[in-house]
Design an enzyme around this catalytic site. Structure first.
Site, PDB file in Angstrom:
ATOM      1  N   TYR A 142       0.814  -1.219   0.000  1.00  0.00           N
ATOM      2  CA  TYR A 142       0.000   0.000   0.000  1.00  0.00           C
ATOM      3  C   TYR A 142       0.847   1.268   0.000  1.00  0.00           C
ATOM      4  CZ  TYR A 142      -4.117  -2.901   1.068  1.00  0.00           C
ATOM      5  OH  TYR A 142      -5.118  -3.829   1.031  1.00  0.00           O
ATOM      6  N   LYS A 193       3.385 -15.203   1.902  1.00  0.00           N
ATOM      7  CA  LYS A 193       3.417 -16.093   0.740  1.00  0.00           C
ATOM      8  C   LYS A 193       4.877 -16.337   0.387  1.00  0.00           C
ATOM      9  CE  LYS A 193       0.518 -17.132  -2.009  1.00  0.00           C
ATOM     10  NZ  LYS A 193      -0.012 -18.490  -2.290  1.00  0.00           N
ATOM     11  N   ASP A 226      -2.850 -17.816   1.916  1.00  0.00           N
ATOM     12  CA  ASP A 226      -4.060 -18.408   1.298  1.00  0.00           C
ATOM     13  C   ASP A 226      -4.540 -19.596   2.130  1.00  0.00           C
ATOM     14  OD1 ASP A 226      -1.748 -19.814   0.565  1.00  0.00           O
ATOM     15  OD2 ASP A 226      -2.426 -20.223  -1.487  1.00  0.00           O
ATOM     16  N   ASP A 250      -5.288  -6.851   5.679  1.00  0.00           N
ATOM     17  CA  ASP A 250      -6.514  -6.157   5.283  1.00  0.00           C
ATOM     18  C   ASP A 250      -7.591  -7.195   4.943  1.00  0.00           C
ATOM     19  OD1 ASP A 250      -8.207  -4.083   4.609  1.00  0.00           O
ATOM     20  OD2 ASP A 250      -7.245  -3.654   2.689  1.00  0.00           O
ATOM     21  N   ASP A 254     -10.912  -8.630   7.571  1.00  0.00           N
ATOM     22  CA  ASP A 254     -12.330  -8.526   7.190  1.00  0.00           C
ATOM     23  C   ASP A 254     -12.992  -9.889   7.287  1.00  0.00           C
ATOM     24  OD1 ASP A 254     -12.279  -5.813   6.622  1.00  0.00           O
ATOM     25  OD2 ASP A 254     -13.293  -6.043   4.687  1.00  0.00           O
TER      26      ASP A 254
HETATM   27  C1  IPM Z   1      -9.074  -0.880   6.437  1.00  0.00           C
HETATM   28  C2  IPM Z   1      -9.585  -0.203   5.205  1.00  0.00           C
HETATM   29  C3  IPM Z   1      -8.522   0.748   4.708  1.00  0.00           C
HETATM   30  C4  IPM Z   1      -7.331  -0.064   4.278  1.00  0.00           C
HETATM   31  C5  IPM Z   1      -8.944   1.713   3.605  1.00  0.00           C
HETATM   32  C6  IPM Z   1     -10.179   2.504   3.975  1.00  0.00           C
HETATM   33  C7  IPM Z   1      -7.821   2.625   3.215  1.00  0.00           C
HETATM   34  O1  IPM Z   1      -9.939  -1.153   4.265  1.00  0.00           O
HETATM   35  O2  IPM Z   1      -8.759  -0.180   7.402  1.00  0.00           O
HETATM   36  O3  IPM Z   1      -8.971  -2.105   6.444  1.00  0.00           O
HETATM   37  O4  IPM Z   1      -7.297  -0.574   3.160  1.00  0.00           O
HETATM   38  O5  IPM Z   1      -6.443  -0.230   5.076  1.00  0.00           O
HETATM   39 MG    MG Z   2      -9.919  -3.154   5.008  1.00  0.00          MG
END
Ligand code: IPM
Ligand code: MG
Length: 369
Positions: A142, A193, A226, A250, A254
Site C-alpha cells: 500500500y 506467501k 491463502d 486487510d 475482514d
Molecule cells: C481498512 C480499510 C482501509 C485499508 C482503507 C479505507 C484505506 O480497508 O482499514 O482495512 O485498506 O487499510
Molecule cells: Mg480493510
C-alpha cells in the site's frame, strides 16, 4: 495532572452517527468514573475534502501528532469516487497511519455469545472465538515505490505497486504480536506467501529471528496466507495471535470479522512507538467502513466504535478494568436482545436505532456500578 487528550475525527458516512454514541460513553466515564478527557474534534476524509480540498488538513495532522490518542469514525463514500487518487478520502486515513508511524494494527475477532447464531459459520465453530490479528500497517504494497499508472510503451498502460519490507519493519510488528501473545494464549501464527514472494521469505526469516532471539517461550507457527484464509474459515479457534503484512492483514481481518457475525461489532487499535510520556502513538477506529447506503438513517451499529474506545482505555490509558467494564456493558446489551438492524435475523423484531443502542450501553454501564 492534566487530563489525557483525545482527538475525534468522525469522518464520513455513518462515522458521525456512531461517534455521537461514543461521546455519550466518554461523558459517562468522565462523570461517573472520574476519567476525564480533553476532547477535541476535527475533520477527516470526504468531510475534510469538502471543507478544505484535502482529505487531511496539515493542521489536523499536527493535532493528531500531539494528542494522547485519536478516535476515528470512517472515511469515504460514492460522492468522492471520481476524485483524483491523491485527494480521495482514504488518503487522509493512510496519511495519519503513515505519519504517526502506526505500524501495528490490532484487530480482535471476538464472538460475543449472544451473536454466535449470527455468524455465517456453524455455532460450534465460532462460539467463544477470541483471536487477534496483528496487521502491519505502514509499509508493504500500500505504500511501496515505485507505484502508479504509466504508459507501457506499447500503446497500453501498466499499473504498478511494490511490495517492500525491511528487517526493521518486520521485526517491530513481530514484537508487537509476541508481546500480545504473552498476555493471551501464548501462540503466534505468522502468515505470508514465502512460496512465491521474496518479501514473504524475508518476512518468515525475520519473524523467526525475533522468535528465537527474544520470545522463545511463545509458540510460533507459519502459514501461507491463502492456506491461512482457508483455516480461518475451517477452524478459527486454532489461532491465538496472527501476524501478517498490510495487504494480507486487510483481507484476513475482514474475513475474521465476519466470522463473528457482524462487521458492526469489530474495533481496532493502530499503535506506534512510545511517545515521551510512555504512551504509544495511537489511533482507534472501527473495522467497518462509512456504509454510505445506511448513513444518516439511524441504522448503524455503534458498538464497533464504542469498543474501539474500550481499546483506547486499555492500550493508551492503562485502564484495563474500565475497558473490561465497557466491553461487559456491550455484551450485556446484546444478551438483553437490544440489536441494531445488522444484528437481527430478518423478521425477528424491531431493530434498535443507533442512538437507542448507545443509550442502552450507557444504561448497562450505569448498572455496573
Ligand atoms: C481498512 C480499510 C482501509 C485499508 C482503507 C479505507 C484505506 O480497508 O482499514 O482495512 O485498506 O487499510
Ligand atoms: Mg480493510
Amino acid at each position: 495532572m492534566t487530563n489525557p487528550s483525545l482527538l475525534i475525527l468522525a469522518g464520513d458516512g455513518i462515522g458521525p452517527e456512531v461517534m455521537a454514541e461514543v461521546r455519550k460513553v466518554i461523558d459517562w466515564f468522565g462523570a461517573k468514573r472520574d476519567l476525564k478527557f480533553n476532547v477535541s474534534e476535527d475533520l477527516v476524509g470526504g468531510a475534510a475534502y469538502d471543507a478544505h480540498g484535502t482529505p487531511l488538513h496539515d493542521e489536523t495532522m499536527a493535532r493528531a501528532q500531539n494528542v494522547d490518542a485519536v478516535l476515528l469514525g470512517a472515511v469515504g463514500g460514492p460522492k468522492y469516487d471520481d476524485l483524483d487518487f491523491s485527494v480521495k478520502p482514504e488518503r487522509g486515513l493512510l496519511r495519519l497511519r503513515k505519519e504517526m508511524d502506526l505500524f501495528a494494527n490490532l484487530r480482535p475477532a471476538q464472538c460475543f455469545d449472544a451473536l454466535a447464531d449470527f455468524s455465517s459459520l456453524k455455532k460450534e465453530i465460532v462460539s467463544d472465538l477470541d483471536i487477534m490479528i496483528v496487521r502491519e500497517l505502514t509499509s508493504g504494497i500500500y505504500f511501496g515505490e515505485p507505484r502508479g499508472i504509466m504508459d507501457d510503451n506499447e500503446g497500453g498502460r501498466v499499473g504498478v505497486n511494490t511490495q517492500r519490507y525491511t528487517t526493521n519493519e518486520i521485526r517491530r510488528v513481530a514484537r508487537s504480536a509476541f508481546e500480545l501473545a504473552r498476555r493471551r494464549g501464548n501462540k503466534v501464527c505468522s502468515m505470508e506467501k514465502a512460496n512465491v514472494m521474496e518479501s514473504g521469505i524475508l518476512w518468515r526469516e525475520e519473524v523467526t529471528w525475533v522468535h528465537q532471539n527474544e520470545y522463545p517461550d511463545v509458540e510460533l507457527s507459519h502459514m501461507y496466507a491463502d492456506a491461512g484464509a482457508m483455516q480461518l474459515c475451517r477452524w478459527p479457534k486454532q489461532f491465538d495471535v496472527i501476524v501478517t503484512d498490510n495487504l494480507f492483514g486487510d483481507l484476513l481481518s475482514d474475513m475474521a470479522a465476519m466470522l463473528t457475525g457482524s462487521l458492526g461489532m469489530l474495533p481496532s487499535a493502530s499503535l506506534g512507538a512510545p511517545m515521551e510520556n510512555g504512551r504509544p502513538k495511537a489511533l482507534y477506529e472501527p473495522v467497518h467502513g462509512s456504509a454510505p447506503d445506511i448513513a444518516g438513517q439511524g441504522k448503524a451499529n455503534p458498538c464497533a466504535c464504542i469498543l474501539s474506545f474500550a481499546m483506547a482505555l486499555r492500550y493508551s490509558f492503562d485502564q484495563g478494568p474500565e475497558a473490561d467494564r465497557l466491553e461487559a456493558a456491550v455484551e450485556k446489551v446484546l444478551a438483553d436482545g437490544v440489536r441494531t438492524a445488522d444484528l437481527l435475523q430478518s423478521g425477528t423484531g424491531e431493530p434498535a436505532t443507533t442512538s437507542q443502542m448507545g443509550d442502552a450501553v450507557v444504561a448497562a454501564l450505569e448498572a455496573s456500578l
